[in-house]
Motif scaffolding. Sequence first.
Motif, mmCIF file in Angstrom:
data_model
loop_
_atom_site.group_PDB
_atom_site.id
_atom_site.type_symbol
_atom_site.label_atom_id
_atom_site.label_comp_id
_atom_site.label_asym_id
_atom_site.label_seq_id
_atom_site.Cartn_x
_atom_site.Cartn_y
_atom_site.Cartn_z
ATOM 1 N N GLN A 1 0.880 -1.091 -0.050
ATOM 2 C CA GLN A 1 0.036 -0.050 -0.211
ATOM 3 C C GLN A 1 0.837 1.205 -0.035
ATOM 4 O O GLN A 1 0.364 2.307 -0.501
ATOM 5 C CB GLN A 1 -0.904 0.184 1.273
ATOM 6 N N GLU A 2 2.029 1.292 0.596
ATOM 7 C CA GLU A 2 2.744 2.395 0.706
ATOM 8 C C GLU A 2 4.330 2.205 0.729
ATOM 9 O O GLU A 2 4.755 1.397 1.021
ATOM 10 C CB GLU A 2 2.232 3.157 1.991
ATOM 11 N N PHE A 3 4.858 3.420 0.365
ATOM 12 C CA PHE A 3 6.508 3.490 0.580
ATOM 13 C C PHE A 3 6.721 4.207 1.676
ATOM 14 O O PHE A 3 5.857 5.166 2.356
ATOM 15 C CB PHE A 3 7.123 4.128 -0.531
ATOM 16 N N PHE A 4 7.809 3.920 2.761
ATOM 17 C CA PHE A 4 8.118 4.877 3.902
ATOM 18 C C PHE A 4 9.525 5.017 3.986
ATOM 19 O O PHE A 4 10.457 4.333 3.709
ATOM 20 C CB PHE A 4 7.416 4.289 5.126
ATOM 21 N N VAL A 5 9.819 6.001 4.468
ATOM 22 C CA VAL A 5 11.219 6.689 4.754
ATOM 23 C C VAL A 5 11.127 6.512 6.463
ATOM 24 O O VAL A 5 10.326 7.396 7.120
ATOM 25 C CB VAL A 5 11.435 7.934 4.237
ATOM 26 N N VAL A 6 12.469 6.080 6.891
ATOM 27 C CA VAL A 6 12.613 6.182 8.287
ATOM 28 C C VAL A 6 13.269 7.342 8.936
ATOM 29 O O VAL A 6 13.913 7.913 8.319
ATOM 30 C CB VAL A 6 13.569 4.669 8.686
ATOM 31 N N VAL A 7 12.528 7.719 9.868
ATOM 32 C CA VAL A 7 13.341 8.905 10.942
ATOM 33 C C VAL A 7 14.421 8.131 11.790
ATOM 34 O O VAL A 7 14.271 7.494 12.930
ATOM 35 C CB VAL A 7 12.103 9.540 11.750
ATOM 36 N N GLU B 1 8.259 8.602 7.633
ATOM 37 C CA GLU B 1 7.190 9.223 6.623
ATOM 38 C C GLU B 1 6.645 8.601 5.597
ATOM 39 O O GLU B 1 7.349 7.974 4.816
ATOM 40 C CB GLU B 1 8.057 10.458 6.146
ATOM 41 N N ARG B 2 5.575 8.378 5.555
ATOM 42 C CA ARG B 2 4.631 7.537 4.709
ATOM 43 C C ARG B 2 4.429 8.203 3.383
ATOM 44 O O ARG B 2 3.793 9.243 3.457
ATOM 45 C CB ARG B 2 3.483 6.991 5.354
#
Length: 332
Positions: free
Chosen positions: A215-221, A254-255
Amino acid sequence: MVRTTRVAGLALAVAALAGCSAPAPQDSAGGWTYVDDRGVEVRSDEVPHRIIAQVSAAGALHDFGVPVTATFGPLVRDDGTTEPEAGSIDPAAVADVTGPGYGELNLERAAALRPDLLVSGKYAEFDGLWHLTVEQEDRVREFVPTAGVEQSGRSLPETITAYKELARSLGSDVDSERIRADQARFDAAAERLRGIGERMRAQGRSILAVGGTKQEFFVVVPARNPDLDYYVRELGLPIQTPAHPDTAGGGYFERLAWENAGAYTGDVLMWDTREASLPPERMKQNPVFAAQESVARDRFVEWDAVAPFSYASYADIMTKLAEQLEEHTPVG
């Protein structure tokens, strides 16, 4: 008889500021006392020895010399291999009391084991213990006290120390030659990563920690994860921070929609190895993601996001990470 109470006062405030749990010494009657990272005091007539633990906590305790009777949470993958989250735990040596849904225990099976203590990680942004809903914990406390170890908002070494001190209070010799050797390997791997970080920054290279689902891509904090925060703040790895973290979910990622998977780029991509996150081969099926140079050149390194917090566990993880980064960021 075991009881749990809320404790207030200066002693707890000091313990909280120190960033680790506060195990008390054995009293003259041979009893056991432990104050966890929630400020909950657990007392017992004797040191607990029948312990149920969330799999990551179980792995950490095992590495520090404390055996566990049962675990809950991801233990074995569909292919029969042990979940990385469980670390050094042998699935055949423990009972699995995981319930049918996330955050649930098989209460009947757990109670039948007559446990003395339940241990799990704790994230300040969320109610309840990790892999245990508030409602489930209320029912669990009817037959066993619980202890929570904070796993957010402090550094990797501090979190490891918290598990080490819990293990000490449970009777383990955490100053043994084996554990000191594990810490020496951890320190050596940290120095190796520090050198890589210095070189990457001098070369103007960066790392982007990512993952994805269908469903989504995410970038890690990095700052919201004890290991990545340590890599950045203490070891100098140039891991980027996304501009718009999802604060409603605790600010860990961040999604993004997959069509925006190119919003951030990095010279090396650190991918989330959890089974729920897509491996690089699957993420490459998205043309936006696949168009990045680092993706085309297969510059991927692994991020073991939910590993046990122990010197042994992270010595292996950081050594592997150093080897992978050295492969993708050669000298010169």
